[in-house]
Design a protein around this motif. Sequence first.
Motif, PDB file in Angstrom:
ATOM      1  N   THR A  46       0.849  -1.191   0.000  1.00 49.62           N
ATOM      2  CA  THR A  46       0.000   0.000   0.000  1.00 49.62           C
ATOM      3  C   THR A  46       0.886   1.244   0.000  1.00 49.62           C
ATOM      4  O   THR A  46       2.067   1.170   0.365  1.00 49.62           O
TER       5      THR A  46
ATOM      6  N   ASP B 224      -4.486   0.522  -3.795  1.00 53.89           N
ATOM      7  CA  ASP B 224      -5.346   1.287  -2.898  1.00 53.89           C
ATOM      8  C   ASP B 224      -6.749   0.727  -3.091  1.00 53.89           C
ATOM      9  O   ASP B 224      -7.364   0.955  -4.142  1.00 53.89           O
TER      10      ASP B 224
ATOM     11  N   GLN C 291       4.594   5.704  -0.964  1.00 49.33           N
ATOM     12  CA  GLN C 291       4.112   6.780  -1.841  1.00 49.33           C
ATOM     13  C   GLN C 291       5.187   7.819  -2.122  1.00 49.33           C
ATOM     14  O   GLN C 291       5.117   8.533  -3.123  1.00 49.33           O
TER      15      GLN C 291
END
Length: 140
Positions: free
Chosen positions: A9, A33, A62
């Motif tokens: 994630t 996601d 991220q």
Amino acid sequence: MSQDVVSTTPEESIEQVARQMAERDVGSLPVLDGGRLIGMVTDRDIVVRGLAQGLYADAKVQDVMTADVESVFESDDVEDVHDRMSAAQIRRLPVVTEDGELVGIVALADLARLDTDEESGATLEEISEPSTGEHRSFAP
């Protein structure tokens, strides 16, 4: 294609992802996601975009992932996959549904099992051509 794909994630730390990669002996993981593919993270991303830029092990995926990911649909034919790999100069492509949900990863080795040596060789040659020097991870 491989359907048993391990993913991560965007909120997971790069340290956790690096451990997963080491345990599974892989160099990249899709970033999901809610089941939808939103990026890819590679071991090179962790080093070049993370550690080399001064990020710590607790930095988030991220922060280093590639968000604009090249992928193919599960309905695409083998020729389309060859073309995408050649154009983007990549050896693995995420396979998604029309809704963007990850269903697997197709690798050049998967195609080689189906193709003639000439087709796979041509794709590998195009993938291996020198790049522009820009760091890419599954995306042009």
